[in-house]
Design an enzyme around this catalytic site. Sequence first.
Site, PDB file in Angstrom:
ATOM      1  N   CYS A  54      61.630  83.612  55.671  1.00 49.85           N
ATOM      2  CA  CYS A  54      62.923  84.080  56.178  1.00 49.85           C
ATOM      3  C   CYS A  54      64.071  83.229  55.635  1.00 49.85           C
ATOM      4  O   CYS A  54      63.900  82.039  55.317  1.00 49.85           O
ATOM      5  CB  CYS A  54      62.964  83.999  57.699  1.00 49.85           C
ATOM      6  SG  CYS A  54      61.761  85.027  58.541  1.00 49.85           S
ATOM      7  N   GLU A  56      66.530  81.914  57.231  1.00 53.51           N
ATOM      8  CA  GLU A  56      66.849  80.752  58.065  1.00 53.51           C
ATOM      9  C   GLU A  56      66.045  79.531  57.649  1.00 53.51           C
ATOM     10  O   GLU A  56      66.564  78.415  57.556  1.00 53.51           O
ATOM     11  CB  GLU A  56      66.543  81.049  59.544  1.00 53.51           C
ATOM     12  CG  GLU A  56      67.403  82.140  60.157  1.00 53.51           C
ATOM     13  CD  GLU A  56      66.787  83.532  60.057  1.00 53.51           C
ATOM     14  OE1 GLU A  56      66.162  83.841  59.017  1.00 53.51           O
ATOM     15  OE2 GLU A  56      66.935  84.303  61.005  1.00 53.51           O
ATOM     16  N   CYS A  87      63.445  85.023  63.955  1.00 57.19           N
ATOM     17  CA  CYS A  87      62.094  85.311  64.447  1.00 57.19           C
ATOM     18  C   CYS A  87      61.542  84.078  65.166  1.00 57.19           C
ATOM     19  O   CYS A  87      62.095  82.977  65.079  1.00 57.19           O
ATOM     20  CB  CYS A  87      61.185  85.711  63.280  1.00 57.19           C
ATOM     21  SG  CYS A  87      60.635  84.321  62.273  1.00 57.19           S
ATOM     22  N   CYS A  90      60.923  80.944  62.999  1.00 55.72           N
ATOM     23  CA  CYS A  90      62.164  80.240  62.624  1.00 55.72           C
ATOM     24  C   CYS A  90      62.750  79.484  63.815  1.00 55.72           C
ATOM     25  O   CYS A  90      63.289  78.389  63.651  1.00 55.72           O
ATOM     26  CB  CYS A  90      63.188  81.216  62.060  1.00 55.72           C
ATOM     27  SG  CYS A  90      62.772  81.786  60.401  1.00 55.72           S
TER      28      CYS A  90
HETATM   29  N1  THU Z   1      63.893  88.153  58.010  1.00 59.01           N
HETATM   30  C1  THU Z   1      64.704  87.060  57.853  1.00 59.01           C
HETATM   31  O1  THU Z   1      64.888  86.568  56.734  1.00 59.01           O
HETATM   32  N2  THU Z   1      65.294  86.536  58.949  1.00 59.01           N
HETATM   33  C2  THU Z   1      65.252  87.093  60.196  1.00 59.01           C
HETATM   34  O2  THU Z   1      65.853  86.573  61.119  1.00 59.01           O
HETATM   35  C3  THU Z   1      64.465  88.317  60.421  1.00 59.01           C
HETATM   36  C4  THU Z   1      63.580  88.710  59.310  1.00 59.01           C
HETATM   37  C5  THU Z   1      63.339  88.790  56.818  1.00 59.01           C
HETATM   38  C6  THU Z   1      61.876  88.636  56.579  1.00 59.01           C
HETATM   39  C7  THU Z   1      61.582  89.861  55.724  1.00 59.01           C
HETATM   40  O3  THU Z   1      61.881  89.581  54.380  1.00 59.01           O
HETATM   41  C8  THU Z   1      62.574  90.904  56.205  1.00 59.01           C
HETATM   42  O4  THU Z   1      63.584  90.182  56.908  1.00 59.01           O
HETATM   43  C9  THU Z   1      61.993  91.959  57.104  1.00 59.01           C
HETATM   44  O5  THU Z   1      61.267  91.400  58.133  1.00 59.01           O
END
Ligand code: THU
Length: 138
Positions: A54, A56, A87, A90
Amino acid sequence: MGDFEKLIEKALEAKKFAYAPFSNFRVGAAILTESGEIFTGVNVENSSYGLTICAERVALFKAVSEGHRRFKAIAIATDANEPVWPCGACRQVLFEFSPDGELVVITRFKGGKTASKKLSELLPDGFKFKMEREGHGS
Ligand code: THU
């Protein structure tokens, strides 16, 4: 422009570098250190889906790997219609460096709207390894 407005702008700018060919869900993040520096991150997906990271965590790890351990706020930018909060994984990773829960988490969504919460609201009882409690040295 206030610190938090600038942070939100940086998260928004970073979003264009998101590598999200599988979900098409682009996320940009920007974390503000106690010393006033900003590190950005994006989600980096992988053909082996579970290896995706992610935005974050990318932002946090970039900052930590350059010597920063104290943070004021993290901003997230997405194209979603509603606020997107970090999530669970994170949240726990952020908690490692903000165990008092005072970290401000700001989320920017469609139409330039923002919402914010303290990390303590998102993760009330995160895990922190404490040498003493875990019985080391006994
Ligand atoms: N994702 C993030 O980068 N941060 C979040 O807070 C929620 C989810 C990304 C992970 C994945 O690449 C995409 O969003 C879909 O889940």
